[in-house]
Design a protein around this motif. Structure first.
Motif, PDB file in Angstrom:
ATOM      1  N   ILE A 157     -20.139 -37.875 -50.259  1.00 20.80           N
ATOM      2  CA  ILE A 157     -19.186 -38.384 -51.075  1.00 20.80           C
ATOM      3  C   ILE A 157     -19.309 -37.437 -52.178  1.00 20.80           C
ATOM      4  O   ILE A 157     -20.361 -36.986 -52.875  1.00 20.80           O
ATOM      5  CB  ILE A 157     -19.606 -39.817 -51.781  1.00 20.80           C
ATOM      6  N   SER A 158     -18.310 -36.615 -52.673  1.00 20.48           N
ATOM      7  CA  SER A 158     -18.124 -35.794 -53.715  1.00 20.48           C
ATOM      8  C   SER A 158     -17.696 -36.468 -54.805  1.00 20.48           C
ATOM      9  O   SER A 158     -16.616 -37.062 -55.066  1.00 20.48           O
ATOM     10  CB  SER A 158     -17.294 -34.616 -53.394  1.00 20.48           C
ATOM     11  N   THR A 159     -18.790 -36.661 -55.836  1.00 18.20           N
ATOM     12  CA  THR A 159     -18.421 -37.412 -57.275  1.00 18.20           C
ATOM     13  C   THR A 159     -18.586 -36.123 -58.156  1.00 18.20           C
ATOM     14  O   THR A 159     -18.779 -35.066 -58.243  1.00 18.20           O
ATOM     15  CB  THR A 159     -19.572 -38.250 -57.459  1.00 18.20           C
ATOM     16  N   ARG A 160     -17.955 -36.751 -59.624  1.00 18.26           N
ATOM     17  CA  ARG A 160     -18.077 -35.976 -60.685  1.00 18.26           C
ATOM     18  C   ARG A 160     -19.419 -35.256 -61.119  1.00 18.26           C
ATOM     19  O   ARG A 160     -19.588 -34.458 -61.978  1.00 18.26           O
ATOM     20  CB  ARG A 160     -17.252 -36.626 -61.989  1.00 18.26           C
ATOM     21  N   VAL A 184     -20.073 -42.372 -58.763  1.00 17.50           N
ATOM     22  CA  VAL A 184     -19.161 -42.782 -57.685  1.00 17.50           C
ATOM     23  C   VAL A 184     -17.930 -43.281 -58.395  1.00 17.50           C
ATOM     24  O   VAL A 184     -18.287 -44.353 -59.239  1.00 17.50           O
ATOM     25  CB  VAL A 184     -19.706 -43.461 -56.553  1.00 17.50           C
ATOM     26  N   ARG A 185     -16.838 -43.376 -58.083  1.00 17.48           N
ATOM     27  CA  ARG A 185     -15.606 -43.964 -58.564  1.00 17.48           C
ATOM     28  C   ARG A 185     -14.606 -44.017 -57.271  1.00 17.48           C
ATOM     29  O   ARG A 185     -14.441 -43.095 -56.825  1.00 17.48           O
ATOM     30  CB  ARG A 185     -15.141 -43.595 -59.951  1.00 17.48           C
ATOM     31  N   LYS A 203     -22.836 -34.341 -55.197  1.00 14.40           N
ATOM     32  CA  LYS A 203     -22.513 -34.899 -53.846  1.00 14.40           C
ATOM     33  C   LYS A 203     -23.746 -35.721 -53.574  1.00 14.40           C
ATOM     34  O   LYS A 203     -25.123 -35.612 -53.774  1.00 14.40           O
ATOM     35  CB  LYS A 203     -22.533 -33.656 -52.826  1.00 14.40           C
ATOM     36  N   ASN A 209      -7.653 -32.222 -52.013  1.00 17.08           N
ATOM     37  CA  ASN A 209      -8.914 -31.807 -52.202  1.00 17.08           C
ATOM     38  C   ASN A 209      -9.276 -30.642 -51.744  1.00 17.08           C
ATOM     39  O   ASN A 209     -10.628 -30.764 -51.709  1.00 17.08           O
ATOM     40  CB  ASN A 209      -9.904 -33.249 -52.162  1.00 17.08           C
ATOM     41  N   ASP A 220     -12.791 -40.792 -55.060  1.00 15.16           N
ATOM     42  CA  ASP A 220     -13.702 -39.579 -54.749  1.00 15.16           C
ATOM     43  C   ASP A 220     -13.479 -39.232 -53.193  1.00 15.16           C
ATOM     44  O   ASP A 220     -13.231 -40.266 -52.337  1.00 15.16           O
ATOM     45  CB  ASP A 220     -15.166 -40.144 -54.806  1.00 15.16           C
TER      46      ASP A 220
END
Length: 360
Positions: free
Chosen positions: A104-107, A154-155, A110, A22, A158
């Protein structure tokens, strides 16, 4: 070197988030800073950044590798109450993790979280004698349910990174940041090209930000296959032995005493001819240095030196305290002297010197 400009670059690199697989965010930062000093920018198929600067096309090719990735975590599951289960990506010691803030870096952007576990008040006396097992930890993002966490984006898969901002200490030459391992090496690769911008160098230099070093030196292997270098330097953080409890047998180096020339680590023995050139250069240029070993670790040099029919390689590190944690500490002078040392060595590495190295 301009102090303020360098500190700004170091902040941008270390504040960026990028665990193995990432690395886009720190790669974009590195590209922005190194592009003005490069003749060509490319990437390999795993995402390692390769900046090429041509001095003498008939000279040897030199690879300077720092890795873009930092140790972190990955979301593996969201329980029904909205707590995140996770896996470490890269090596972590459990005792440096609890109650630490993470991103947490989500779609959808953050999200801030904190690493939690059972409180000590309800643990058995036997459990209190040891460290908390990582598998018993979780991340609290303040969600009330799995559905709410999913609504926030969140999934599983991530990226999770330590949350810590670049901070100069009271002694302004001591710099505290996450991800020194190894945005510091990427910064040195940038600054070597900066120093060579208007200087003659009898070779071709490739400054590389490799990917996935923390999970097996993977980007070093693919980028070296693409470049096919004649000489390589892995640039990374090393162990500082100047904190309480560390003996000279465990680590010889101290902050502020210069770059570490690594004699061997768990993945390679340094090339004697190249090592002698670097030591002689340091002595002739009055650049302080320290000789050390990293018996329990490895760097990108370990993969690069096995490329094709072999690449004479050497690891040069900057002594650093508290690596593989949320906040590590290094000395600005060691950074500057590492840039000076590698730059001076590059200026000496013509075809004749390369031939002497491989025949030594």
């Amino acid at each position: 070197m301009n102090l303020n400009a360098t500190l700004s670059m170091l902040k941008d690199l270390t504040d960026a988030n990028g665990i193995p697989g990432n690395e886009r965010e720190p790669r974009n930062v590195m590209k922005r800073y190194i592009e003005p000093y490069s003749n060509q920018i490319s990437t390999d198929n795993l995402g390692s950044l390769i900046a090429k600067k041509i001095g003498d096309e008939s000279g040897p090719s030199i690879m300077i590798a720092g890795h873009l990735d930092e140790v972190g975590f990955m979301v593996t599951n969201i329980n029904k109450h909205g707590f995140l289960q996770f896996e470490t990506v890269g090596y972590w010691w459990s005792q440096v993790m609890l109650a630490q803030k993470v991103t947490i870096s989500t779609r959808k952007g953050k999200i801030t979280g904190v690493i939690g576990s059972k409180p000590p008040h309800i643990l058995t006396s036997e459990a209190l004698k040891g460290a908390m097992d990582i598998k018993d930890m979780f991340i609290d993002i303040g969600a009330s349910s799995k559905e709410e966490a999913q609504e926030w984006g969140v999934r599983p898969g991530d990226m999770i990174t330590p949350s810590f901002e670049f901070t100069p200490m009271k002694n302004k030459k001591l710099l505290l940041a996450k991800a020194w391992d190894n945005r510091m090496g990427c910064a040195i690769a940038i600054d070597v090209l900066r120093q060579l911008k208007d200087a003659h160098h009898p070779n071709i230099v490739y400054s590389v930000g490799t990917v996935q070093e923390e999970v097996g030196l993977r980007g070093a292997r693919t980028s070296a296959a693409m470049i096919e270098p004649d000489i390589a330097f892995g640039v990374d953080v090393g162990i500082a032995g100047d904190t309480p409890g560390i003996s000279k047998k465990e680590s010889l180096s101290e902050l502020g005493k210069g770059p570490q020339i690594i004699l061997y680590d768990s993945s390679m023995v340094s090339h004697k001819g190249l090592r002698d050139l670097v030591i002689n250069t340091a002595e002739e240029s009055n650049i302080p240095f320290q000789l050390d070993t990293i018996a329990g670790g490895s760097t990108d040099s370990g993969a690069i030196h096995l490329t094709a029919n072999g690449v004479p390689s050497l690891t040069i590190t900057v002594p650093t305290r508290y690596i593989h944690s949320h906040a590590a500490l290094l000395h600005y002078d060691d950074y500057v002297n590492t840039v000076k040392l590698i730059t001076d060595v590059v200026k000496r590495l013509d075809r004749n010197t390369f031939n002497e190295i491989i025949n030594s």
